[in-house]
Design an enzyme around this catalytic site. Structure first.
Site, PDB file in Angstrom:
ATOM      1  N   CYS A 112     -58.660 -14.437  -0.015  1.00 47.05           N
ATOM      2  CA  CYS A 112     -59.581 -15.130  -0.925  1.00 47.05           C
ATOM      3  C   CYS A 112     -58.938 -16.352  -1.587  1.00 47.05           C
ATOM      4  CB  CYS A 112     -60.071 -14.165  -1.993  1.00 47.05           C
ATOM      5  SG  CYS A 112     -60.475 -12.554  -1.315  1.00 47.05           S
ATOM      6  N   THR A 199     -49.720 -14.106  -2.262  1.00 46.08           N
ATOM      7  CA  THR A 199     -50.468 -13.067  -1.560  1.00 46.08           C
ATOM      8  C   THR A 199     -50.628 -13.417  -0.083  1.00 46.08           C
ATOM      9  OG1 THR A 199     -51.675 -12.447  -3.539  1.00 46.08           O
ATOM     10  CG2 THR A 199     -52.752 -11.978  -1.447  1.00 46.08           C
ATOM     11  N   TYR A 304     -63.013 -11.612  -7.677  1.00 51.43           N
ATOM     12  CA  TYR A 304     -62.495 -10.309  -8.097  1.00 51.43           C
ATOM     13  C   TYR A 304     -63.513  -9.184  -8.007  1.00 51.43           C
ATOM     14  CZ  TYR A 304     -57.946 -12.037  -8.833  1.00 51.43           C
ATOM     15  OH  TYR A 304     -56.693 -12.551  -8.591  1.00 51.43           O
TER      16      TYR A 304
HETATM   17  C1  LIG Z   1     -50.201  -9.357  -7.348  1.00 54.06           C
HETATM   18  C2  LIG Z   1     -50.342 -10.830  -7.622  1.00 54.06           C
HETATM   19  C3  LIG Z   1     -50.828 -11.668  -6.616  1.00 54.06           C
HETATM   20  C4  LIG Z   1     -50.912 -13.052  -6.825  1.00 54.06           C
HETATM   21  N1  LIG Z   1     -51.305 -13.862  -5.793  1.00 54.06           N
HETATM   22  C5  LIG Z   1     -51.196 -15.210  -5.934  1.00 54.06           C
HETATM   23  C6  LIG Z   1     -51.442 -16.094  -4.829  1.00 54.06           C
HETATM   24  O1  LIG Z   1     -51.789 -15.681  -3.723  1.00 54.06           O
HETATM   25  N2  LIG Z   1     -51.290 -17.415  -5.007  1.00 54.06           N
HETATM   26  C7  LIG Z   1     -50.910 -17.930  -6.194  1.00 54.06           C
HETATM   27  O2  LIG Z   1     -50.761 -19.153  -6.266  1.00 54.06           O
HETATM   28  N3  LIG Z   1     -50.671 -17.132  -7.269  1.00 54.06           N
HETATM   29  C8  LIG Z   1     -50.802 -15.790  -7.155  1.00 54.06           C
HETATM   30  N4  LIG Z   1     -50.553 -14.967  -8.251  1.00 54.06           N
HETATM   31  C9  LIG Z   1     -50.064 -15.575  -9.467  1.00 54.06           C
HETATM   32  C10 LIG Z   1     -50.934 -15.496 -10.707  1.00 54.06           C
HETATM   33  O3  LIG Z   1     -51.875 -16.523 -10.715  1.00 54.06           O
HETATM   34  C11 LIG Z   1     -49.954 -15.547 -11.903  1.00 54.06           C
HETATM   35  O4  LIG Z   1     -49.300 -14.299 -11.957  1.00 54.06           O
HETATM   36  C12 LIG Z   1     -50.633 -15.858 -13.219  1.00 54.06           C
HETATM   37  O5  LIG Z   1     -51.105 -17.169 -13.228  1.00 54.06           O
HETATM   38  C13 LIG Z   1     -49.654 -15.649 -14.388  1.00 54.06           C
HETATM   39  O6  LIG Z   1     -48.479 -16.375 -14.185  1.00 54.06           O
HETATM   40  P1  LIG Z   1     -47.063 -15.648 -14.295  1.00 54.06           P
HETATM   41  O7  LIG Z   1     -47.068 -14.465 -13.445  1.00 54.06           O
HETATM   42  O8  LIG Z   1     -46.015 -16.681 -14.069  1.00 54.06           O
HETATM   43  O9  LIG Z   1     -46.967 -15.118 -15.763  1.00 54.06           O
HETATM   44  P2  LIG Z   1     -46.623 -15.934 -17.075  1.00 54.06           P
HETATM   45  O10 LIG Z   1     -47.188 -17.305 -16.966  1.00 54.06           O
HETATM   46  O11 LIG Z   1     -45.185 -15.817 -17.366  1.00 54.06           O
HETATM   47  O12 LIG Z   1     -47.460 -15.143 -18.164  1.00 54.06           O
HETATM   48  C14 LIG Z   1     -46.935 -14.050 -18.916  1.00 54.06           C
HETATM   49  C15 LIG Z   1     -47.589 -14.055 -20.291  1.00 54.06           C
HETATM   50  O13 LIG Z   1     -47.222 -15.254 -20.983  1.00 54.06           O
HETATM   51  C16 LIG Z   1     -48.377 -15.946 -21.425  1.00 54.06           C
HETATM   52  N5  LIG Z   1     -48.113 -17.387 -21.290  1.00 54.06           N
HETATM   53  C17 LIG Z   1     -47.772 -18.063 -20.156  1.00 54.06           C
HETATM   54  N6  LIG Z   1     -47.603 -19.371 -20.413  1.00 54.06           N
HETATM   55  C18 LIG Z   1     -47.846 -19.546 -21.726  1.00 54.06           C
HETATM   56  C19 LIG Z   1     -47.827 -20.670 -22.591  1.00 54.06           C
HETATM   57  N7  LIG Z   1     -47.528 -21.892 -22.145  1.00 54.06           N
HETATM   58  N8  LIG Z   1     -48.142 -20.462 -23.898  1.00 54.06           N
HETATM   59  C20 LIG Z   1     -48.447 -19.236 -24.356  1.00 54.06           C
HETATM   60  N9  LIG Z   1     -48.476 -18.133 -23.576  1.00 54.06           N
HETATM   61  C21 LIG Z   1     -48.172 -18.282 -22.284  1.00 54.06           C
HETATM   62  C22 LIG Z   1     -49.512 -15.482 -20.528  1.00 54.06           C
HETATM   63  O14 LIG Z   1     -50.778 -15.595 -21.139  1.00 54.06           O
HETATM   64  C23 LIG Z   1     -49.106 -14.020 -20.268  1.00 54.06           C
HETATM   65  O15 LIG Z   1     -49.572 -13.209 -21.283  1.00 54.06           O
HETATM   66  C24 LIG Z   1     -50.527 -13.585  -8.079  1.00 54.06           C
HETATM   67  C25 LIG Z   1     -50.091 -12.728  -9.092  1.00 54.06           C
HETATM   68  C26 LIG Z   1     -49.980 -11.371  -8.881  1.00 54.06           C
HETATM   69  C27 LIG Z   1     -49.451 -10.494  -9.990  1.00 54.06           C
HETATM   70  S1  SF4 Z   2     -56.900  -9.479  -5.049  1.00 55.21           S
HETATM   71 FE1  SF4 Z   2     -59.017  -9.484  -4.345  1.00 55.21          FE
HETATM   72  S2  SF4 Z   2     -59.658 -11.607  -4.614  1.00 55.21           S
HETATM   73 FE2  SF4 Z   2     -57.428 -11.653  -4.618  1.00 55.21          FE
HETATM   74  S3  SF4 Z   2     -56.905 -12.016  -2.459  1.00 55.21           S
HETATM   75 FE3  SF4 Z   2     -56.827  -9.814  -2.827  1.00 55.21          FE
HETATM   76  S4  SF4 Z   2     -58.814  -9.101  -2.152  1.00 55.21           S
HETATM   77 FE4  SF4 Z   2     -59.009 -11.298  -2.474  1.00 55.21          FE
END
Ligand SMILES: Cc1cc2nc3c(=O)[nH]c(=O)nc-3n(C[C@H](O)[C@H](O)[C@H](O)COP(=O)(O)OP(=O)(O)OC[C@H]3O[C@@H](n4cnc5c(N)ncnc54)[C@H](O)[C@@H]3O)c2cc1C
Ligand code: SF4
Length: 525
Positions: A112, A199, A304
């Protein structure tokens, strides 16, 4: 012949088996447990994630209306995951496909993010070209045509590792903490940096690299969007491990809980990875990075509804274990299953409503409603945790104290376990154990990654949705509604409240197109 050229001549992928074959012999630089993986396709810990993607192809064969479309570029059937939506029905069909695949795999089927990338880039490149006279939109269409020709899997690489979250990309102590252009030639650009949590990255054929947040002046080198083949030179993949993942390496098919299907995330490290001009879709236009991130998350946050399909499996497992334990007719058990269903359908309801309330962009591509998509994703950061809690309530403590499959198979102690772990007479002990292991898998094990923590952070952590909801909630308009009814405002203001429907409320009150009655259709014929 180079690896990339090999991909170019590969025949079109149709079935799940074709897809699995297409992943072989790519020579990817993949690391897991401190060792290089010779062939990811055959690795027992990686294979379940490949099977989950393969299921998307098989569903398209079994149910082409649901999981495929006729490509506007090639005129042939391709996966719906590669389709740019051009009407509300396309948006809705994506959600229905996602729920079905959640039911069939009980996990993340990984496609997705790429789908959201295509859909958002389509409209953003169109508007960017209009403003700057750039050639990105036509390039994107040529790239899409190529993806359709082969029916490939495309990943979306957005999230940077980000370093100090309080600083912009160009302010970081180490410039590589956000992916950026390090060198330019007349033929293209070279990128360095790392994308986290990617992912299905190994299970893709291509990935689209995008910026992860709005860019500010000074971030021009970080404002880069382009397509990269997964086997491009300079890419290292470091596989993320998941809770209980090594169970799939122990042999046997019970303790894994869901032995066939799993998700996949890895860190993708780019070192001087080349993108030719033809595959660059944004390069330095900082004001369009925010538009891309906003539209991408709008698409992705209503994707989602996948969790409602996974939730269907967990609700089924909870109902099944209650029956096996002989408690299914108790009123509190029924009530808990009703509660789980209520929560699960709340996710689906908000996601599908976001799609039904979609609208056209300037490019003609359709985008779903942003407010409802954010509400859907915000529910997803909470409700699956409650569904998981209730499933553990119904499962009983055995869900975490059960002996291993090897103990059940042991000639001496196996008989003891089969005697003492019997539930209702009409179910075998093995059936009971299998259901408990599935609940464990989905709430504590491998697939809890997709059902729980991915629900929390994927497509942005909870606060990211609250910011969007706050930005679009039209409080001034709502305050005026209250003032008018309480008698504070004048007649003139009342009229304005009736006429002034903008933003979210313009979409809420837009009436659906008229439905032609059967009689009308017959008359027209
Ligand atoms: C299982 C999984 C699959 C994923 N798949 C993909 C994917 O296929 N492609 C992709 O591009 N991404 C993917 N993601 C990434 C996802 O979009 C990020 O995990 C998400 O945007 C949060 O970023 P982070 O993990 O760096 O956490 P952080 O940014 O470190 O966040 C941790 C906490 O800090 C807070 N925070 C962060 N920045 C700030 C700030 N500037 N000020 C105040 N608070 C803040 C947040 O609100 C949160 O509560 C995936 C994540 C997971 C867990
Ligand atoms: S978590 Fe759901 S929306 Fe995201 S890639 Fe996997 S199946 Fe697709």
């Amino acid at each position: 012949m180079g690896k990339n050229e090999k991909l170019q001549v590969q025949r079109k992928i149709v079935s799940g088996a074709d897809y699995i074959e297409s992943l072989r012999d790519r020579g990817l630089n993949v690391w897991l447990f401190g060792e290089k993986v010779a062939e990811p396709v055959d690795h027992p810990m990686i294979r379940p994630s490949i099977n989950a993607v393969a299921r998307t192809y098989d569903l398209a064969v079994e149910n082409p209306e649901l999981a495929s479309v006729i490509s506007p570029f090639t005129g042939e059937r391709v996966s719906r995951f590669l389709h740019v939506c051009t009407n509300v029905n396309d948006l809705v069909a994506q959600n229905k496909m996602q729920r079905r695949l959640g039911q069939l795999t009980g996990t993340c089927f990984q496609r997705c993010v790429g789908m959201g990338a295509f859909n958002s880039l389509y409209s953003v490149t169109f508007e960017l070209d209009r403003k700057h006279g750039t050639p990105y939109h036509a390039r994107l269409k040529r790239f899409l045509t190529e993806m359709h020709r082969h029916n490939y899997v495309v990943g979306g690489a957005m999230t940077d590792v980000k370093g100090d979250r309080s600083k912009a990309p160009h302010q970081q102590a180490d410039p590589d903490l956000f992916v950026h252009v390090t060198r330019r030639t007349k033929d293209g650009v070279y990128l360095t940096g790392a994308k986290a949590h990617q992912t299905g990255c190994l299970n893709s054929h291509w990935m689209v690299v995008m910026p992860t947040l709005r860019m500010v002046k000074g971030d021009e080198a970080y404002t880069i969007v382009g397509a990269v083949p997964v086997d491009a030179p300079g890419i290292t993949y470091i596989y993320g491990r998941q809770s209980c993942d090594t169970r799939s390496m122990e042999g046997g098919g019970i303790d894994a809980g869901n032995a066939n299907y799993g998700g996949q995330e890895a860190m993708v490290i780019l070192k001087d990875v080349f993108i030719p001009n033809e595959l660059i879709f944004m390069d330095g236009e900082i004001e369009f990075a925010a538009m891309l991130v906003q539209r991408f998350t709008t698409y992705h946050r209503r994707s989602y509804v996948c969790k409602s399909g996974v939730g269907d499996v967990l609700i089924g497992a909870a109902a099944q274990i209650a029956e096996m334990n002989g408690v299914d007719s108790a009123s509190h058990i029924k009530d808990k299953l009703v509660e789980m269903t209520h929560l699960n359908e709340t996710i689906y309801g908000t996601g599908i409503a976001a799609s039904y309330q979609g609208h056209a962009t300037q490019s003609g591509a359709y985008i779903n409603d942003d407010m409802l998509a954010n509400v859907c994703k915000h529910h997803v950061t909470r409700l699956p945790y409650e569904v998981a809690r209730l499933s553990q309530d119904l499962a009983g403590g055995l869900v975490v104290t059960m002996p291993s499959e090897k103990d059940f198979n042991h000639p001496e102690i196996g008989a003891l376990l089969k005697k003492y772990l019997k539930g209702r007479d009409d179910f075998s002990v093995e059936e009971r154990v299998r259901i408990l292991r599935l609940i464990e898998n989905m709430t504590l094990g491998r697939n809890a990654v997709g059902y729980l923590t991915e629900s929390m952070h994927g497509a942005g952590s909870p606060q990211a949705q609250r910011i969007e909801i706050g930005r679009t909630m039209q409080l001034e308009y709502k305050k005026r509604l209250a003032r008018v009814l309480s008698g504070i405002e004048t007649e003139k203001d009342k009229n304005e409240v009736v006429e002034e429907l903008t933003g979210y409320f313009a979409r809420v009150f837009a009436l659906p197109p008229p439905v032609t009655s059967v009689a009308g259709k017959q008359k027209a014929a």
